[in-house]
Write an enzyme that holds these catalytic residues in place. Structure first.
Site, PDB file in Angstrom:
ATOM      1  N   LYS A   8      12.106  -8.767  -2.918  1.00  0.00           N
ATOM      2  CA  LYS A   8      11.767  -8.389  -4.297  1.00  0.00           C
ATOM      3  C   LYS A   8      12.475  -7.084  -4.625  1.00  0.00           C
ATOM      4  CE  LYS A   8       8.929  -4.783  -3.169  1.00  0.00           C
ATOM      5  NZ  LYS A   8       9.173  -3.364  -3.521  1.00  0.00           N
ATOM      6  N   ASP A 155       1.895  -4.648  -1.214  1.00  0.00           N
ATOM      7  CA  ASP A 155       2.727  -5.564  -2.001  1.00  0.00           C
ATOM      8  C   ASP A 155       2.737  -6.982  -1.447  1.00  0.00           C
ATOM      9  OD1 ASP A 155       4.167  -4.868   0.224  1.00  0.00           O
ATOM     10  OD2 ASP A 155       6.035  -4.433  -0.825  1.00  0.00           O
TER      11      ASP A 155
END
Length: 296
Positions: A8, A155
């Site tokens: 990401k 995350d």
């Protein structure tokens, strides 16, 4: 069962306050990258490869083998092993039944860089949870998987969604958003600098953001340079001037927007001109070993 594990980037990252528990509340937009890497449309590989098989003749547990890029971490501290252990413990607590398990044989072929702000380790952990859930009959829903994932890293829940999301809290409160970057080019450069999460947060000064990232989908890409910031840059760039120089080089090479991802040290640039992106890649390759280019 084989899974290709993507990374990401953060589209903006604001540290808004320090919490009483010692953590920080943040606001960011997580954007998955490398989902189709290795495919014809994205021939350049940018993923980890996770393989999970079961041996029903063995008692429940986890055998783990690491391949590819080496990680300076004891196997039992690897997030994949932690994820598998947590999944087994949660499964047993909920169902009091090991009949669907046996021994999980897990092989991680590691390619995504660490200390880069790209979420590679978190992605490995979340993909492990999702794969084990699939193997055992998908008895946990997405919310349950997210509750497990956040115990492994702030995350990690994002990779359960694995779609663009506005994130709040420590990164675990997620709201999917529509971010259309189709037709643009993403260039990522990872210099030989490792920034630990602890180091990154030690120099941070929480503040109210000048731009609310909830409205990022409505902001033209051409305005991101002046409006969208990563708060970690203010404290880390003075410590690592090469990162600031690298970001400047992105803009000099024609990037419409450039930023550090997460808490670093990878820097990325988004280009509207594919030829400029390719020329920048060729220039960076002569200096850096970690360079990846994707058409979004």
């Amino acid at each position: 069962m084989i899974k290709f594990v993507n990374a990401k980037i953060n589209l903006g990252l604001n540290i808004v306050r320090k919490r009483e528990d010692g953590y920080h509340d943040l606001e960011t937009v997580f954007f998955p990258v490398g989902i189709e890497s290795g495919m014809p449309q994205q021939p350049e590989a940018f993923d980890d490869i996770l393989e999970v098989n079961t041996d029903s003749n063995q008692l429940s547990g986890c055998r783990f083998q690491l391949m590819g890029r080496r990680i300076d971490c004891a196997p039992e501290k690897n997030l994949v092993v932690k994820a598998a252990t947590l999944f087994i413990q949660t499964y047993v607590k909920k169902y009091d039944d090991l009949s669907d398990m046996g021994m999980f044989n897990i092989i991680l072929d590691k390619h995504l860089p660490d200390g880069a702000g790209l979420g590679g380790g978190s992605a490995d952990a979340s993909f492990t949870l999702m794969t084990l859930n699939e193997i055992t009959g998908e008895k946990f829903g997405r919310n349950e998987l997210c509750n497990m994932a956040v115990k492994l890293g702030a995350d990690c829940p994002f990779f359960i969604y694995n779609t663009p999301c506005f994130a709040e809290g420590i990164g675990e409160i997620l709201t999917p958003v529509e971010i259309d970057l189709s037709g643009r080019w993403l260039l990522i450069v990872k210099p030989a600098i490792h920034v630990s999460t602890k180091e990154a947060f030690s120099g941070i000064s929480p503040k109210e953001p000048k731009f609310d990232l909830r409205f990022l989908p409505d902001l033209p890409l051409e305005r991101w340079k002046d409006m969208v910031v990563n708060d970690f840059e203010a404290s880390l760039f003075p410590l690592y001037p090469k990162l600031a120089e690298l970001k400047d080089t992105f803009y000099e090479s024609g990037a419409t927007y450039a930023s550090m991802s997460g808490s670093g040290s990878a820097i990325y640039g988004i280009y509207t001109d594919g030829e400029a992106a390719k020329a920048a890649r060729d220039k960076f390759i002569s200096t850096y070993s970690g360079v990846w280019l994707f058409e979004l």
